[in-house]
Design a protein around this motif. Structure first.
Motif, mmCIF file in Angstrom:
data_model
loop_
_atom_site.group_PDB
_atom_site.id
_atom_site.type_symbol
_atom_site.label_atom_id
_atom_site.label_comp_id
_atom_site.label_asym_id
_atom_site.label_seq_id
_atom_site.Cartn_x
_atom_site.Cartn_y
_atom_site.Cartn_z
ATOM 1 N N ARG A 71 0.719 -1.196 -0.085
ATOM 2 C CA ARG A 71 -0.084 -0.026 -0.045
ATOM 3 C C ARG A 71 0.859 1.214 -0.016
ATOM 4 N NH1 ARG A 71 -3.470 -2.214 4.147
ATOM 5 N NH2 ARG A 71 -2.844 -0.351 5.708
ATOM 6 N N GLY A 72 2.155 1.206 -0.282
ATOM 7 C CA GLY A 72 3.007 2.308 -0.159
ATOM 8 C C GLY A 72 4.301 1.951 0.266
ATOM 9 N N THR A 73 5.250 3.105 0.267
ATOM 10 C CA THR A 73 6.536 2.957 0.687
ATOM 11 C C THR A 73 6.912 4.183 1.843
ATOM 12 O OG1 THR A 73 7.137 2.339 -1.464
ATOM 13 C CG2 THR A 73 8.830 3.533 -0.189
ATOM 14 N N LEU A 74 7.639 3.674 2.577
ATOM 15 C CA LEU A 74 8.273 4.597 3.547
ATOM 16 C C LEU A 74 9.656 4.761 3.536
ATOM 17 C CD1 LEU A 74 7.518 6.008 6.604
ATOM 18 C CD2 LEU A 74 8.266 4.053 7.558
ATOM 19 N N THR A 75 9.977 6.012 3.498
ATOM 20 C CA THR A 75 11.261 6.711 3.044
ATOM 21 C C THR A 75 12.025 7.508 4.012
ATOM 22 O OG1 THR A 75 11.165 6.416 0.954
ATOM 23 C CG2 THR A 75 12.970 7.796 1.599
ATOM 24 N N THR A 77 12.978 17.532 5.893
ATOM 25 C CA THR A 77 11.964 16.457 6.679
ATOM 26 C C THR A 77 12.152 14.809 6.229
ATOM 27 O OG1 THR A 77 10.477 16.796 4.656
ATOM 28 C CG2 THR A 77 10.002 18.353 6.780
ATOM 29 N N PRO A 78 12.785 14.301 7.173
ATOM 30 C CA PRO A 78 13.506 13.352 6.884
ATOM 31 C C PRO A 78 12.687 11.828 6.424
ATOM 32 C CG PRO A 78 13.831 13.553 9.037
ATOM 33 C CD PRO A 78 13.274 14.797 8.549
ATOM 34 N N LEU A 79 11.265 11.935 7.114
ATOM 35 C CA LEU A 79 10.594 10.542 7.048
ATOM 36 C C LEU A 79 9.168 10.894 6.349
ATOM 37 C CD1 LEU A 79 10.592 7.804 8.233
ATOM 38 C CD2 LEU A 79 9.133 8.457 9.844
ATOM 39 N N THR A 80 9.179 10.085 5.193
ATOM 40 C CA THR A 80 7.760 10.620 4.169
ATOM 41 C C THR A 80 7.236 9.267 3.925
ATOM 42 O OG1 THR A 80 9.281 12.358 3.098
ATOM 43 C CG2 THR A 80 7.257 11.359 1.919
ATOM 44 N N LEU A 81 5.964 9.288 4.218
ATOM 45 C CA LEU A 81 5.241 7.955 3.729
ATOM 46 C C LEU A 81 4.375 8.433 2.246
ATOM 47 C CD1 LEU A 81 3.809 5.311 4.458
ATOM 48 C CD2 LEU A 81 2.078 6.583 5.718
ATOM 49 N N PHE A 82 5.041 7.457 1.217
ATOM 50 C CA PHE A 82 4.384 7.744 -0.043
ATOM 51 C C PHE A 82 3.170 6.687 -0.103
ATOM 52 C CE2 PHE A 82 8.727 9.342 -0.481
ATOM 53 C CZ PHE A 82 8.694 10.414 -0.890
ATOM 54 N N GLN A 83 2.040 6.824 -0.563
ATOM 55 C CA GLN A 83 1.118 6.062 -0.631
ATOM 56 C C GLN A 83 0.384 5.796 -1.766
ATOM 57 O OE1 GLN A 83 -1.008 7.118 3.270
ATOM 58 N NE2 GLN A 83 -0.787 4.918 3.733
ATOM 59 N N GLY A 84 -0.273 4.638 -2.132
ATOM 60 C CA GLY A 84 -0.804 4.315 -3.357
ATOM 61 C C GLY A 84 -0.707 2.765 -3.725
ATOM 62 N N ARG A 85 -1.379 2.457 -4.809
ATOM 63 C CA ARG A 85 -1.231 0.874 -4.977
ATOM 64 C C ARG A 85 -1.743 0.862 -6.717
ATOM 65 N NH1 ARG A 85 -6.662 -0.769 -5.178
ATOM 66 N NH2 ARG A 85 -7.965 0.832 -4.266
ATOM 67 N N LEU A 86 -1.552 -0.337 -6.937
ATOM 68 C CA LEU A 86 -1.681 -0.697 -8.460
ATOM 69 C C LEU A 86 -3.086 -1.270 -8.574
ATOM 70 C CD1 LEU A 86 1.745 -1.473 -9.870
ATOM 71 C CD2 LEU A 86 0.254 0.414 -10.332
ATOM 72 N N GLU A 87 -4.072 -0.862 -9.351
ATOM 73 C CA GLU A 87 -5.358 -1.490 -9.408
ATOM 74 C C GLU A 87 -5.320 -2.523 -10.867
ATOM 75 O OE1 GLU A 87 -9.362 0.299 -9.801
ATOM 76 O OE2 GLU A 87 -9.091 -0.012 -7.763
ATOM 77 N N GLY A 88 -5.525 -3.540 -10.997
ATOM 78 C CA GLY A 88 -5.341 -4.311 -12.224
ATOM 79 C C GLY A 88 -6.912 -4.766 -12.810
ATOM 80 N N THR A 89 -6.863 -4.602 -13.930
ATOM 81 C CA THR A 89 -8.258 -5.239 -14.709
ATOM 82 C C THR A 89 -7.764 -5.410 -16.261
ATOM 83 O OG1 THR A 89 -8.621 -2.800 -15.494
ATOM 84 C CG2 THR A 89 -9.671 -3.786 -13.543
ATOM 85 N N ASP A 90 -7.814 -6.807 -16.360
ATOM 86 C CA ASP A 90 -7.851 -7.367 -17.917
ATOM 87 C C ASP A 90 -6.056 -7.221 -18.210
ATOM 88 O OD1 ASP A 90 -10.455 -8.114 -18.301
ATOM 89 O OD2 ASP A 90 -10.737 -6.016 -19.069
#
Length: 350
Positions: free
Chosen positions: A255-259, A266-279
C-alpha cells in the motif's frame, strides 16, 4: 552512585568529540577523565576545557588503564577504534563499570557474546551506540511499519555513500552497513536469516591489514543483500569513494513506501498508493504522500540520556543492548564471509 554519574571517555577522535560535547552539557553526568593515546588531541582538549567554567576539569591521560582504576568511577564511554573494543570493554566490565560502546561492539561474534555474558555476571549495563535507533524519525518509522500502514511488506533498499571518511581499521561494510541493518531490523522487528555481499577495493590494497577485510584489502564499495524470516529482502549500497552523498532507506509494501532520507529537511515520508489491475492492465490509484512529523532532538543526546537511565535503573536497554550489538556483529561477520567467498549466500543461525 551519587547524584551525578561519574564517567570516563576513552577516545576523543571524530565521534568521541561529539560524545564529549553531550556529556559535558548533561547536568546528571560528571566527566571525571578522558583518555586518548594522541598527545596532540589531549593538548588541544586541555586548551578547550580550560576555557570552560566547570566544577572540576577532567583528568586527561594517555593511559586508559589508569583511568579505569579511578576511585568513584561509575561508567566508561568507549569511542576508540573497533579493534580495541573487546579488551577495553572487558576490562571495564570486570571492574564493575557500566559501558556505553561505539559501534560495532566488537569484530567477532564470540567476543561480543562474551562481553554480554560478563555484563550479565557483573550486573553492569552494556549499551551500544547504534545512534540511528535513537533518531526520532527511525522511532516514528517503526511505529508506522508495525501499525501496518504499508500493507504487506515486500522489499527494502538503502544507500549510504560519500567521499570518506575512509577508515583504516575496518572496511566500508563494517563502517557503514551496521546503520542500515540496524534500521531494517528495528523496523521489521526481525533479524536476517541469510545474507550476501560483494566488495571492491581501490584505495587500500594492503593484504597485511589484519581485520575485517577481503583477500585484497579494505573494501571501498560493498553491495549487501539481506533476507529475513518473512521472505522480505533488503539491498544496501555502501561506498566511501562516491561523490554522490546519500543517506536514504526505504521499505516498500503493498500500500505504499516509507522513506527515511537523513539529508532532507523533513526526513520521514510516507508515499502511499497501489496498483489496481483489470484485464492485465495496472493503473496507479490512491496516490498521495505525507510527511511524518518527528520530535526534534539530537539522536546522540538521546543515546547518552538513555544510557544514564539504564545505569540509574540498573536495567538492560530495550533499544540497543549489548545483545543487539552482538546480533549486528553476527550479521556483519556473515556478510564478510560471503564477500570473501565471492558473494555466495551465507545462512545465519536462528
Amino acid at each position: 552512585m551519587g547524584e551525578k554519574m561519574n564517567v570516563a571517555l576513552l577516545g576523543v577522535g571524530r565521534w568521541g568529540t561529539h560524545l564529549l560535547r553531550n556529556l559535558l552539557t548533561d547536568p546528571q553526568t560528571r566527566v571525571m577523565a578522558i583518555a586518548d593515546p594522541c598527545s596532540d588531541r589531549l593538548s588541544a582538549l586541555a586548551t578547550t576545557l580550560s576555557c570552560r567554567s566547570t566544577e572540576q576539569e577532567p583528568l586527561l591521560s594517555s593511559d586508559w588503564q589508569s583511568v579505569l582504576n579511578l576511585p568513584d568511577l561509575d561508567a566508561v564511554i568507549v569511542a576508540t577504534p573497533a579493534v580495541t573494543h573487546y579488551s577495553l570493554i572487558r576490562s571495564a566490565l570486570e571492574q564493575g563499570l557500566h559501558v556505553l560502546a561505539e559501534k560495532p561492539l566488537t569484530l567477532t561474534v564470540s567476543e561480543a557474546q562474551e562481553l554480554c555474558q560478563i555484563a550479565l555476571q557483573q550486573q553492569c549495563q552494556l549499551v551500544v551506540d547504534h545512534t540511528y535507533l535513537f533518531h526520532p524519525a527511525i522511532q516514528r518509522g517503526r511505529r508506522a511499519v508495525q501499525a501496518g500502514q504499508l500493507g504487506d511488506l515486500r522489499y527494502g533498499y538503502a544507500a549510504r555513500t560519500h567521499l570518506g571518511p575512509v577508515r583504516y581499521d575496518v572496511d566500508a561494510l563494517w563502517d557503514l552497513a551496521i546503520h542500515d541493518i540496524a534500521i531494517f531490523n528495528n523496523w521489521l522487528n526481525q533479524t536476517p536469516v541469510q545474507v550476501q555481499a560483494q566488495g571492491s577495493v581501490w584505495l587500500q590494497l594492503d593484504t597485511s591489514l589484519p581485520i575485517a577485510t577481503t583477500s585484497t584489502g579494505l573494501s571501498d564499495l560493498v553491495w549487501v543483500r539481506l533476507t529475513y524470516p518473512s521472505g522480505f529482502q533488503a539491498t544496501i549500497h555502501l561506498c566511501w569513494a562516491n561523490a554522490d552523498k546519500q543517506r536514504r532507506l526505504s521499505i516498500v509494501g503493498s500500500r505504499g513506501t516509507l522513506t527515511f532520507d537523513e539529508l532532507a529537511p523533513t526526513p520521514l515520508t510516507l508515499f502511499q498508493g497501489r496498483l489496481e489491475g483489470t484485464d492485465r492492465l495496472f493503473t496507479p490509484v490512491d496516490q498521495h504522500h505525507r510527511i511524518l512529523e518527528c520530535e526534534t532532538i539530537e539522536p546522540l543526546q538521546a543515546v547518552c540520556a538513555h544510557f544514564l537511565n539504564c545505569v540509574q535503573a540498573n536495567s538492560p536497554s530495550q533499544i540497543s543492548s549489548g545483545w543487539v550489538g552482538a546480533e549486528l556483529v553476527a550479521v556483519l561477520a556473515a556478510l564478510t564471509q560471503s564477500m570473501e567467498q565471492g558473494g555466495v549466500p551465507v545462512d545465519l543461525l536462528p
